[in-house]
Design a protein around this motif. Structure first.
Motif, mmCIF file in Angstrom:
data_model
loop_
_atom_site.group_PDB
_atom_site.id
_atom_site.type_symbol
_atom_site.label_atom_id
_atom_site.label_comp_id
_atom_site.label_asym_id
_atom_site.label_seq_id
_atom_site.Cartn_x
_atom_site.Cartn_y
_atom_site.Cartn_z
ATOM 1 N N ARG A 17 -0.692 -4.558 1.816
ATOM 2 C CA ARG A 17 -0.356 -5.338 3.009
ATOM 3 C C ARG A 17 -1.633 -5.737 3.749
ATOM 4 O O ARG A 17 -2.630 -5.009 3.712
ATOM 5 N N PRO A 18 -1.601 -6.877 4.519
ATOM 6 C CA PRO A 18 -2.803 -7.337 5.237
ATOM 7 C C PRO A 18 -3.286 -6.293 6.239
ATOM 8 O O PRO A 18 -2.501 -5.703 6.972
ATOM 9 N N GLY A 19 -4.571 -6.062 6.273
ATOM 10 C CA GLY A 19 -5.159 -5.125 7.229
ATOM 11 C C GLY A 19 -5.347 -3.740 6.673
ATOM 12 O O GLY A 19 -6.223 -2.993 7.117
ATOM 13 N N LEU A 20 -4.543 -3.315 5.717
ATOM 14 C CA LEU A 20 -4.632 -1.964 5.186
ATOM 15 C C LEU A 20 -5.901 -1.715 4.381
ATOM 16 O O LEU A 20 -6.466 -0.626 4.450
ATOM 17 N N PRO A 21 -6.393 -2.664 3.584
ATOM 18 C CA PRO A 21 -7.655 -2.397 2.854
ATOM 19 C C PRO A 21 -8.810 -2.054 3.776
ATOM 20 O O PRO A 21 -9.615 -1.169 3.466
ATOM 21 N N MET A 22 -8.907 -2.721 4.916
ATOM 22 C CA MET A 22 -9.991 -2.429 5.866
ATOM 23 C C MET A 22 -9.874 -1.008 6.399
ATOM 24 O O MET A 22 -10.860 -0.276 6.496
ATOM 25 N N VAL A 23 -8.657 -0.599 6.751
ATOM 26 C CA VAL A 23 -8.443 0.766 7.257
ATOM 27 C C VAL A 23 -8.782 1.777 6.181
ATOM 28 O O VAL A 23 -9.397 2.819 6.447
ATOM 29 N N ARG A 24 -8.362 1.490 4.935
ATOM 30 C CA ARG A 24 -8.641 2.417 3.839
ATOM 31 C C ARG A 24 -10.137 2.554 3.602
ATOM 32 O O ARG A 24 -10.654 3.648 3.381
ATOM 33 N N ARG A 25 -10.866 1.437 3.686
ATOM 34 C CA ARG A 25 -12.316 1.496 3.483
ATOM 35 C C ARG A 25 -13.007 2.296 4.594
ATOM 36 O O ARG A 25 -13.954 3.042 4.354
ATOM 37 N N MET A 26 -12.509 2.157 5.833
ATOM 38 C CA MET A 26 -13.078 2.929 6.949
ATOM 39 C C MET A 26 -12.839 4.422 6.739
ATOM 40 O O MET A 26 -13.734 5.247 6.961
ATOM 41 N N LYS A 27 -11.643 4.800 6.308
ATOM 42 C CA LYS A 27 -11.350 6.213 6.070
ATOM 43 C C LYS A 27 -12.227 6.773 4.957
ATOM 44 O O LYS A 27 -12.734 7.890 5.041
#
Length: 253
Positions: A17-27
């Motif tokens: 879903r849009p936005g989730l890859p960025m959050v995953r990369r930050m984690k």
């Protein structure tokens, strides 16, 4: 960490879903940083002081064994581990704790620092106490000055009221000249010469406002049977004394 296989089932099942890859990369970046910190902490070489402290704590935590000469002598005299010292067991159970000095300062330096800190704190408390007392005294003086000013203004108003009543009652009796110049209110418009003469007369007089008020109210009561506090003219002195509470504002309150 091995690179992910983008053709595997694990990658296909991931949420895209849009936005989730960025959050995953930050984690992932945060987790990587934490792992790096842990690795650095493990690989960090301990300082000499830290090693000495660890060895000292380890020795202090371990109990004395039979190889210790002092402990061996105690056992020969009947002492058992965990037992209190003394013939009847009234002594201490645990050893006297050690106060290990790790700094380079001389003996008594810590006590001196502690005493200076206590003196500094005491001086600070005394300054606060003195400042609080000064503020309280200033507040009390202000309240006294304010109260005195209010009382003075009230007396000046009562004096003007008495002068006005005295002038009216004297003129009703045919008195054209007041008994004292200040018994009546001063005219609003006068020649400068008359004003200067009156100013000289006022300065030469030492009668205060309260004294003038007392004298004038007594004159009104004796001469005209009038009380400024009641605002009433009585028939005679007997009527005045029997029906008027007193000759001051405090008696009428």
């Amino acid at each position: 960490d091995e690179e992910e296989d983008y053709m595997s089932d694990l990658f296909i099942k991931q949420d895209v879903r849009p936005g989730l890859p960025m959050v995953r990369r930050m984690k992932e970046a945060i987790q990587k940083e934490e792992k790096q910190k842990e690795a650095n902490e493990k690989n960090r070489q301990k300082s000499i002081k830290e090693e000495e402290k660890e060895r000292r704590d380890l020795v202090l935590k371990s109990a004395l064994g039979n190889e210790n000469k002092g402990f061996a002598l105690l056992q020969k005299m009947g002492y058992k581990s965990g037992q209190a010292l003394g013939k009847s067991g009234e002594g201490i159970v645990e050893p006297i704790p050690l106060n290990i000095k790790t700094g380079r300062s001389g003996l008594g330096h810590e006590e001196l620092k502690k005493r200076k800190a206590e003196e500094k704190l005491e001086n600070y408390r005394q300054k606060l106490h003195m400042k609080k007392q000064a503020n309280e005294q200033a507040a009390d003086q202000f309240r006294i000055r304010f109260k005195n000013k209010q009382e003075e203004r009230k007396m000046e108003g009562d004096l003007r009221k008495s002068q006005r009543a005295c002038q009216q009652l004297d003129m009703q009796k045919g008195i054209d000249v007041p008994k004292e110049t200040w018994y009546w209110l001063e005219p609003e418009e006068e020649d400068k010469k008359d004003e200067e003469d009156k100013e000289d007369e006022c300065t030469s007089s030492d009668i205060s406002v309260s004294e003038k008020l007392h004298v004038l109210t007594a004159y009104l009561r004796e001469e005209h049977f009038y009380c400024i506090w009641c605002g009433t003219t009585y028939e005679d002195s007997e009527d005045l004394s029997s029906n008027c509470p007193g000759d001051s504002a405090a008696d009428h309150d």
